[in-house]
Design a protein around this motif. Sequence first.
Motif, short mmCIF file in Angstrom:
data_model
loop_
_atom_site.label_atom_id
_atom_site.label_comp_id
_atom_site.label_asym_id
_atom_site.label_seq_id
_atom_site.Cartn_x
_atom_site.Cartn_y
_atom_site.Cartn_z
N LYS A 195 -17.86 26.60 -40.62
CA LYS A 195 -17.70 25.15 -40.46
C LYS A 195 -19.02 24.40 -40.53
CE LYS A 195 -13.29 25.77 -39.23
NZ LYS A 195 -12.30 25.87 -40.30
N HIS A 196 -20.14 25.14 -40.66
CA HIS A 196 -21.46 24.52 -40.54
C HIS A 196 -22.06 24.18 -41.90
CE1 HIS A 196 -21.34 25.69 -36.30
NE2 HIS A 196 -20.88 26.86 -36.72
N ALA A 197 -21.98 22.89 -42.26
CA ALA A 197 -22.52 22.45 -43.55
C ALA A 197 -23.92 21.90 -43.37
CB ALA A 197 -21.62 21.39 -44.15
N ALA B 74 -18.30 30.70 -47.12
CA ALA B 74 -19.48 29.88 -47.41
C ALA B 74 -19.24 29.08 -48.69
CB ALA B 74 -20.71 30.76 -47.58
N GLY C 86 -14.59 27.85 -44.69
CA GLY C 86 -14.67 27.59 -43.27
C GLY C 86 -14.01 28.66 -42.41
N ARG D 275 -20.17 23.80 -57.68
CA ARG D 275 -20.07 24.27 -56.30
C ARG D 275 -18.91 25.27 -56.23
NH1 ARG D 275 -19.25 19.62 -54.97
NH2 ARG D 275 -21.27 18.86 -55.60
N ILE E 127 -30.71 23.53 -40.63
CA ILE E 127 -29.49 24.32 -40.51
C ILE E 127 -29.81 25.79 -40.26
CG2 ILE E 127 -29.13 25.08 -42.91
CD1 ILE E 127 -26.37 23.55 -40.78
N TRP F 126 -27.40 28.50 -38.42
CA TRP F 126 -26.74 29.61 -39.12
C TRP F 126 -27.16 30.96 -38.53
CZ3 TRP F 126 -27.20 28.02 -45.05
CH2 TRP F 126 -26.33 26.95 -45.29
N VAL G 38 -24.79 25.82 -49.12
CA VAL G 38 -24.66 24.51 -48.47
C VAL G 38 -23.70 24.51 -47.29
CG1 VAL G 38 -25.30 23.29 -50.59
CG2 VAL G 38 -22.88 23.73 -50.12
N GLN G 39 -23.02 25.63 -47.08
CA GLN G 39 -22.10 25.70 -45.94
C GLN G 39 -21.85 27.16 -45.57
OE1 GLN G 39 -18.39 23.49 -46.54
NE2 GLN G 39 -17.33 24.79 -45.08
N ARG H 206 -27.20 16.95 -46.43
CA ARG H 206 -27.75 16.84 -47.78
C ARG H 206 -28.97 15.92 -47.85
NH1 ARG H 206 -23.97 19.29 -51.18
NH2 ARG H 206 -25.12 18.54 -52.98
#
Lengths: 358, 358, 358, 358
Positions: free
Chosen positions: D160-162, D205, C253, D293, D185, D189, D156-157, D165
Amino acid sequence: MSYNTFGHMFRVTTWGESHGPAIGCVVDGCPPRLALSEEDIQPFLDKRRPGQSSFTTQRREADQVRICSGVFEGVTTGTPISLIIENTDQRSKDYGEIAQTFRPGHADFAYQAKYGVRDYRGGGRSSARETAMRVAAGAVARRVLGDGVRIRGALVQIGKHAINRSRWDWNEVERNPFFAPDPEIVPVWEEYLGGIRKSGSSVGAVVEVIAEGVPAGLGAPLYSKLDADLAGALMGINAVKAVEIGDGFATAGYEGLENADPMRLQDGEVAFQSNHAGGILGGISTGQPIVARFAVKPTSSMLLPVPSVSLSGEEVQVVTKGRHDPCVGIRAVPVGEAMMACVLADHLLRHRGQMGVM
Amino acid sequence: MSYNTFGHMFRVTTWGESHGPAIGCVVDGCPPRLALSEEDIQPFLDKRRPGQSSFTTQRREADQVRICSGVFEGVTTGTPISLIIENTDQRSKDYGEIAQTFRPGHADFAYQAKYGVRDYRGGGRSSARETAMRVAAGAVARRVLGDGVRIRGALVQIGKHAINRSRWDWNEVERNPFFAPDPEIVPVWEEYLGGIRKSGSSVGAVVEVIAEGVPAGLGAPLYSKLDADLAGALMGINAVKAVEIGDGFATAGYEGLENADPMRLQDGEVAFQSNHAGGILGGISTGQPIVARFAVKPTSSMLLPVPSVSLSGEEVQVVTKGRHDPCVGIRAVPVGEAMMACVLADHLLRHRGQMGVM
Amino acid sequence: MSYNTFGHMFRVTTWGESHGPAIGCVVDGCPPRLALSEEDIQPFLDKRRPGQSSFTTQRREADQVRICSGVFEGVTTGTPISLIIENTDQRSKDYGEIAQTFRPGHADFAYQAKYGVRDYRGGGRSSARETAMRVAAGAVARRVLGDGVRIRGALVQIGKHAINRSRWDWNEVERNPFFAPDPEIVPVWEEYLGGIRKSGSSVGAVVEVIAEGVPAGLGAPLYSKLDADLAGALMGINAVKAVEIGDGFATAGYEGLENADPMRLQDGEVAFQSNHAGGILGGISTGQPIVARFAVKPTSSMLLPVPSVSLSGEEVQVVTKGRHDPCVGIRAVPVGEAMMACVLADHLLRHRGQMGVM
Amino acid sequence: MSYNTFGHMFRVTTWGESHGPAIGCVVDGCPPRLALSEEDIQPFLDKRRPGQSSFTTQRREADQVRICSGVFEGVTTGTPISLIIENTDQRSKDYGEIAQTFRPGHADFAYQAKYGVRDYRGGGRSSARETAMRVAAGAVARRVLGDGVRIRGALVQIGKHAINRSRWDWNEVERNPFFAPDPEIVPVWEEYLGGIRKSGSSVGAVVEVIAEGVPAGLGAPLYSKLDADLAGALMGINAVKAVEIGDGFATAGYEGLENADPMRLQDGEVAFQSNHAGGILGGISTGQPIVARFAVKPTSSMLLPVPSVSLSGEEVQVVTKGRHDPCVGIRAVPVGEAMMACVLADHLLRHRGQMGVM
């Protein structure tokens, strides 16, 4: 660095000193569901056990092995197998003297140079006692190899006295205290070795180990060549100074046709007409018997005085009292078999890992 | 499994086939800040290079090595050193025939049995060409060992013709095409090997490698014994069938006093009175010269016909045309030196890792 | 394959099952001449020992360690150190039922799928009991690292209840049964965990381990990165599902300036202004404290019924009776410290092997 | 020590620096007779290749891979596979400045502390360029695993932007420059990362990699646990600071029932009702999808000034010009897939080696 492990998939780690409370090994990577109990291991240890004739050290060890892990309800579980033998007849008093001096030809000086400390009792880690654990691991390795592979060793030379190979008889090996395959050499060795023992000296020997039934294809082209791994394993046995595969040093004297093993067909299968190669070509087994031979030097522990130096830097004469093998090569026979078994078991697992067969 | 890496801290991985585009190796674990350039490696490759006399294969390879990583501004960086040699003189047409048959004594049959496929061009991976990369890695290993360690090899026997050791002269080694240390053997070998070559046969040999200046303490008591690692490394060289350390097989014939190297003091330092042990006791160097010897069998590739079988299962006579070494043992001299250097460099790093010294 | 060894130079091999006669490990590669006795190891085992509060399993084990090799007259000899703990409170009757069913979340099913056999008594090899040997090995590793390196762990979260880091007090860690560094979290956890235990459930946790005094330069650029080796070592602890170094997942993040640890000079030395990196950059230590955190899942052995299947292929409800940790993360604290110690000791020896310093 | 090799049976050794002549790897232990050509490897390299969008570094590399050994007539031979990529767009002038300063958050300082020398051009060995070879090796690993195993990764991220799912769509991953599985997303992004790039900053990320079709039984109880090996492999990717398996850190907050994956029978086979464990129990695969992950920190190379020190010991502000990834996590997706593939291929070979099946 210390590296007390050998093998890649069938991996053996040993620990213990001659006069510590126990010696042991951990056998890792063994396939699961193989029947295994102490009874499968003990007979091989009994063959190596000291004190069975006047030609080996008089140290009396039961060498009773105990399986402490990796076996459940009579079968291996695939987890590490811990094998332990208690030391019972240490008599440390025999060895007090050698704490201060270096036995020429023994590891004493080299250990001190490397570590600056050594467990001098009975040779500590350098004692041939450690080979008991190799024999125990070798018994597990035989289980991995299965009944189709037969590994046998014999003593083919003591000092200048070699066997006559034309009289080779495997049954004879079990009938005499030398693992000699030639019945006529037995009285010769008895008399010769009796003299060596009485004089307080020691003598070298040559051991031969043969593995039959090994499938073609075990080994690898380079660095994990089957012969290279065997050479390392056998040279790593205490007091060994030379190793050869097949005709070994004799091949240096050969011309091309003397060396090549001709191939013919027999019932549709490849049949070699000779085995100068000792069952290994290009580092890979050919299906022929694998033949290895190694030389064991005379024990450096003997009653005859040898010029040496002391830890405190004085010139001394060293005489090694205590109990010793006049010909340590005799008890190296089951050890050589065990190392052959471990190397083959490791290569069997590695082979089927890469190939996905067998 | 394949395992084309050797060493624990000084680690060498080789790749490449005889007739592929290139061969190479990756040397990992080399200390940083050692001066290194192609010029440090090339002279050793030139010693091994084929085509320099009528006694080696007529394949012409420049064997020009290129450093592709791990060196920056003339010094090693501690990261992996990639060394590559392009293959330039492959002539694949020479080898078409052997695709279908197995040369007795060669790796052909064993590779096929293991992998079910093989790059038959020039022997593929089993070609002695691969040893060029060992020589290259050995040159890096010498840098690690420093100038205090001197490693030299010599040919001491071709066929039945051994040198006279009393005439040993290291300077002579560089003056003849055999790496012979005995000037009087040179004409003998010239004539003998000339005959071998003309008849289309081949012959075996014995190589001796000696390392001087190796400090006491390198090695380990078990499984990473210096002699065991040397035995594995030397037996892993193509066509090698036997290895011995110090007096080797001769020690089997010794009694105790013949084997022990007496120790005296000289200027306050331990001085051994002989070196039957070849510089290694209990798997650990003693500070004496390290002496190893190995036997190289006759090349299996020769012009004389040998009974064999074909891939398709027929009995055939194999004659191997193309370019071959009548005595592959000659070019094994720099390879033996290189393997000694790599094993010693590895043990030096391992030793100082455990001990925190040097 | 099984591979019950970790480390390259400081190498630990463990063996033993929960309900076998004993568990043990072999520590190989330890430098010689380090003072070592059972008293140096026992305190760490005592921290991990079960049965010390109502928050850990009620199995009562003395966990009395015995050094069986590698130590002579109070110092290490450089040869393998064998450590053994007898199992004394096995009560196999507790576990009869699980022989026939698979506990969801437990290794039962996976072991059966892999090996086709398993020692189901107490989880056999998969039992957290094995971690006692890691703790013992870790005590030896601390000796190798010396007094300059301090490794401490703490529990920072149980279930949803995390500590307040601003109250971090290392002294507090030794005063409560949770290894909690925050005095105010202790009553919270006591109440919460008491409820978990009474309900027959279990809960997860997060452990943090910090090593101070680690010199800059340990590790390697690739594949033996210090953080990669730590991640493997910590993820290999039973029930661990996640590992992070420094700020870990939080860095995902971050923008660039939030992540970079600025460097200034202090008394001529480099001083980092923050430690988001957790003391490791490019796989190599920077001299800052090394910070690792790992998540421990809830014990799968619990009194609450979970749908499962049986060995014979029937749907069942599994309830695990017997003695279990409601929060196995608590006793993972000394285990995490031990793994950190072992990894650092290994890298210390490897570093000085390649560099020839320290 | 350096150790640029990973894997036990499927072994990968990489070499090369960002601005050297080439980078490469040697893949050893690959089974024979697998179809393999450059075309099987190139598509994976193309996914990782820089310069394909404004969101990755503008360095332009063709990343054309060349197989230099181990493949003959279109199939693997079982001998080492050498893969080489020439470096073509080095532009060393960009990097002259960083020779004298340490980029905070970068490996510069740690390399200098360890080796006392570093190839500063483009980060040398620490450059993410090395990951190209992991991707190439991963392509070979996929061949070993066969078509039944499918390995896919996604981002997946970012910062801060995930992703959401619930919108996961594997097809979407191939349609956008982020490997995002969530179509909604993508514009978020794009805008966010555009801003990051313009401001000269960078951002972290999270990557997720999933392997489906992995048979139950791969892995080992201890030290070679599948999750431990994955953790080491993924943490070893450049800039990775955290790894989790299955629900990972979330399991720390779970109580027992939340964590256990219930098991039922479906068509006579065990069917798990959830996959919190991420397909691994007790270090061994269960047959469920394997889920990992990892967090990638922001690139330390950025245009924003950070306080640092110079090689000569002065306080400076570092600004890193040149071409860089604003979010290096994007290109880590194919690298993560490759590491998963290599670890699984290694465990597949190890498993069948010990078990003799598959």
